[in-house]
Write a protein that holds these residues in place. Structure first.
Motif, short mmCIF file in Angstrom:
data_model
loop_
_atom_site.label_atom_id
_atom_site.label_comp_id
_atom_site.label_asym_id
_atom_site.label_seq_id
_atom_site.Cartn_x
_atom_site.Cartn_y
_atom_site.Cartn_z
N SER A 304 0.84 -1.20 0.00
CA SER A 304 0.00 0.00 0.00
C SER A 304 0.88 1.24 0.00
CB SER A 304 -0.84 -0.01 1.29
OG SER A 304 -1.37 1.27 1.54
N PRO A 305 0.45 2.32 -0.68
CA PRO A 305 1.15 3.59 -0.51
C PRO A 305 1.15 3.96 0.98
CG PRO A 305 -0.36 3.73 -2.34
CD PRO A 305 -0.65 2.43 -1.65
N CYS A 306 2.18 4.66 1.43
CA CYS A 306 2.30 4.97 2.85
C CYS A 306 3.07 6.26 3.07
CB CYS A 306 3.05 3.82 3.54
SG CYS A 306 3.22 4.01 5.33
N VAL A 307 2.64 7.05 4.05
CA VAL A 307 3.46 8.17 4.51
C VAL A 307 3.76 7.91 5.99
CG1 VAL A 307 3.57 10.65 4.95
CG2 VAL A 307 2.53 9.81 2.83
N MET A 308 5.05 7.90 6.32
CA MET A 308 5.49 7.71 7.69
C MET A 308 5.84 9.08 8.26
SD MET A 308 8.22 7.49 10.07
CE MET A 308 9.38 8.26 9.01
N VAL A 309 5.28 9.40 9.42
CA VAL A 309 5.58 10.68 10.07
C VAL A 309 6.25 10.42 11.40
CG1 VAL A 309 4.59 12.88 10.83
CG2 VAL A 309 3.40 11.53 9.11
N ASN A 310 7.36 11.09 11.65
CA ASN A 310 8.05 10.94 12.93
C ASN A 310 7.34 11.74 14.01
OD1 ASN A 310 10.20 9.18 12.73
ND2 ASN A 310 11.61 10.75 11.97
N ILE A 311 7.37 11.22 15.23
CA ILE A 311 6.86 11.98 16.38
C ILE A 311 8.07 12.36 17.23
CG2 ILE A 311 5.36 11.94 18.40
CD1 ILE A 311 3.81 9.64 17.10
N LEU A 312 8.32 13.66 17.33
CA LEU A 312 9.43 14.14 18.15
C LEU A 312 8.90 14.57 19.52
CD1 LEU A 312 11.39 16.26 15.48
CD2 LEU A 312 11.60 13.83 16.03
N GLY A 313 9.82 14.80 20.45
CA GLY A 313 9.44 15.16 21.81
C GLY A 313 8.46 16.32 21.89
N GLU A 314 8.62 17.28 20.98
CA GLU A 314 7.74 18.46 21.01
C GLU A 314 6.35 18.17 20.43
OE1 GLU A 314 10.63 18.05 19.46
OE2 GLU A 314 10.84 19.30 17.67
N ILE A 346 4.15 7.42 13.02
CA ILE A 346 2.81 7.00 12.57
C ILE A 346 2.92 6.59 11.11
CG2 ILE A 346 0.40 7.72 12.27
CD1 ILE A 346 1.07 10.08 14.20
N ASN A 347 2.39 5.42 10.78
CA ASN A 347 2.30 5.03 9.38
C ASN A 347 0.87 5.27 8.91
OD1 ASN A 347 4.94 4.24 9.00
ND2 ASN A 347 4.57 2.13 9.67
N VAL A 348 0.75 6.15 7.92
CA VAL A 348 -0.57 6.46 7.35
C VAL A 348 -0.66 5.75 6.00
CG1 VAL A 348 -2.03 8.31 6.46
CG2 VAL A 348 -0.72 8.66 8.57
N LEU A 349 -1.57 4.82 5.89
CA LEU A 349 -1.75 4.07 4.64
C LEU A 349 -2.95 4.62 3.87
CD1 LEU A 349 -1.44 0.41 6.05
CD2 LEU A 349 0.39 1.92 5.30
N GLY A 350 -2.94 4.47 2.57
CA GLY A 350 -4.08 4.96 1.77
C GLY A 350 -4.03 4.39 0.37
N GLU A 351 -5.09 4.71 -0.40
CA GLU A 351 -5.16 4.23 -1.79
C GLU A 351 -4.09 4.90 -2.64
OE1 GLU A 351 -7.32 2.00 -3.40
OE2 GLU A 351 -7.72 1.41 -1.32
N THR A 352 -3.85 6.19 -2.35
CA THR A 352 -2.87 6.97 -3.12
C THR A 352 -2.02 7.78 -2.14
OG1 THR A 352 -4.31 8.89 -3.24
CG2 THR A 352 -4.49 7.31 -5.05
N ILE A 353 -0.87 8.26 -2.63
CA ILE A 353 -0.03 9.11 -1.78
C ILE A 353 -0.78 10.40 -1.44
CG2 ILE A 353 2.04 10.57 -1.84
CD1 ILE A 353 3.41 8.23 -3.21
#
Ligand code: ADP
Ligand code: MG
Length: 366
Positions: A304-314, A346-353
């Motif tokens: 699946s297409p995916c956008v991974m977002v980092n979570i920092l302390g702030e 967080i991994n956000v999955l979806g049909e498209t980017i």
């Protein structure tokens, strides 16, 4: 038969390696100086000791069948003491912990790096300053050893800034590389795993967006041509073969004038590969364990297409499970949330980017 895997370093990468290994039925012993570290929380046993404690390293050696590491700055004496159970070898560490050796090996493998000069002595610093006065292009000076997340880097815009840097660093003995600061089109990364039998597998390329030199998000598949994707796969294999890789190698790339230039290497699973946990048939952590245990490698297909977002302390608000809803929240079990410290992703999955990016927009406070 391998039953117990030892991990040097108990941060998030060690933790995610351990989680994958436990699913496969292995036992885990981790060595890390911080009690109850992220990996210690999910391991069978933690040896609490400094990384340069040879006695503790020997205890790890005795309690495990195979050893791996989650970071490249492992003391080489320790790595050598562990050599009999370290299939990744201390040579891989030697190459990747020093930018000078790393760039030399990348070039030897036939791949391009950014133009750079070595500054390893006062004489080389003086020469660099002298030449810079004739041709002052924007430059980034990086310590040869020990930098991460932009630490140990100095951007030089003009002669005055270089002179100030040179004065501050007069005769310190610290080694640097001075790189041309390039205007890249994109930052990309590709992760290759290889086992002792020589079997190789490459994960789909990620497109990486940094903020303050820390990875902010990875977009997969990278929005590049098929030609560039193919090129990245072949250069990853070329490099893995050249250094006789066992384990995982992450390759950070710049796309510049339709060409791929290697920025740096990491001899371990990589932040830009965290998307594989939810979006690939095999995660980079499982693959790493397979590679160091010399098992067959898994399928790296993107499901699946995916956008991974980092979570920092702030970004504390992103550590809220209710708020993240259906998206895949991964927290590392760190107690103290310092600014810039990686707390989870967080991994956000979806049909498209496009769909994934829209979901990310909704999650992030601007
Ligand atoms: P580290 O990740 O070990 O801190 P990097 O060399 O990857 O060090 O640098 C961090 C970030 O700084 C890169 O991801 C990139 O965004 C930027 N950067 C590094 N080197 C250059 C360069 N030569 N030109 C332009 N930007 C660079
Ligand atoms: Mg980097």
């Amino acid at each position: 038969m391998i039953q117990t895997i030892g991990i040097l370093g108990g941060g998030q990468l060690g933790r995610m390696m351990a989680l994958a290994a436990r699913e496969m039925g292995y036992n885990i012993v981790v060595l890390d100086p911080t009690p109850n570290c992220p990996c210690g929380q999910v391991a069978d046993k933690q040896i609490v000791a400094d990384f340069d404690d040879i006695e503790a390293a020997r205890e790890l050696l005795e309690s495990c069948d195979v050893i791996t590491y989650e970071f490249e700055n492992v003391n080489l004496k320790v790595a050598e003491a562990l050599a009999s159970k370290l299939p990744q070898t201390s040579r891989l560490l030697e190459v990747t912990q020093n930018r000078i050796i790393e760039k030399t090996e990348i070039n030897k493998a036939g791949l391009k790096t950014v133009h750079y000069k070595v500054i390893a002595s006062q004489a080389e610093m003086d020469l660099f300053v002298e030449n810079y006065q004739k041709n002052s292009v924007k430059t980034v000076i990086k310590t040869a050893i020990g930098g991460y997340d932009g630490k140990g880097q100095y951007v030089i815009n003009n002669v005055a800034e270089l002179k100030a840097f040179a004065t501050e660093n007069y005769n310190t003995g610290i080694e640097y590389v001075a790189e041309e600061f390039i205007k890249f089109e994109k930052e990309l990364s590709v992760i290759v795993c290889r086992n002792s039998n020589g079997e190789m597998a490459v994960f789909p390329m990620a497109e990486n967006i940094h903020r303050n030199q820390i990875l902010f998000e990875s977009i997969v598949p990278a929005r590049v041509s098929h030609y560039i994707e193919e090129k990245a796969i072949s250069l990853a294999k070329q490099l893995a073969q050249h250094i006789n890789l066992v384990g995982t190698l992450a390759i950070e790339l710049f796309l510049c004038n339709d060409e791929l230039v290697v920025n740096e290497l990491a001899p371990r699973p990589h932040n830009s590969g965290h998307y594989t946990i939810n979006a690939c048939t095999t995660s980079q952590f499982e693959q790493h364990i397979r590679a160091v245990c010399n098992l067959s490698l898994g399928d790296t297909k993107l499901s699946s297409p995916c956008v991974m977002v980092n979570i920092l302390g702030e970004d504390k608000y992103l550590m809220n499970r209710e708020k993240i809803g259906k998206h895949k929240l991964h927290l590392y079990g760190k107690t103290e949330a310092k600014n810039g410290r990686k707390m989870g992703h967080i991994n956000v999955l979806g049909e498209t980017i496009g769909e994934c990016l829209k979901e990310v927009e909704n999650l992030i406070l601007h």
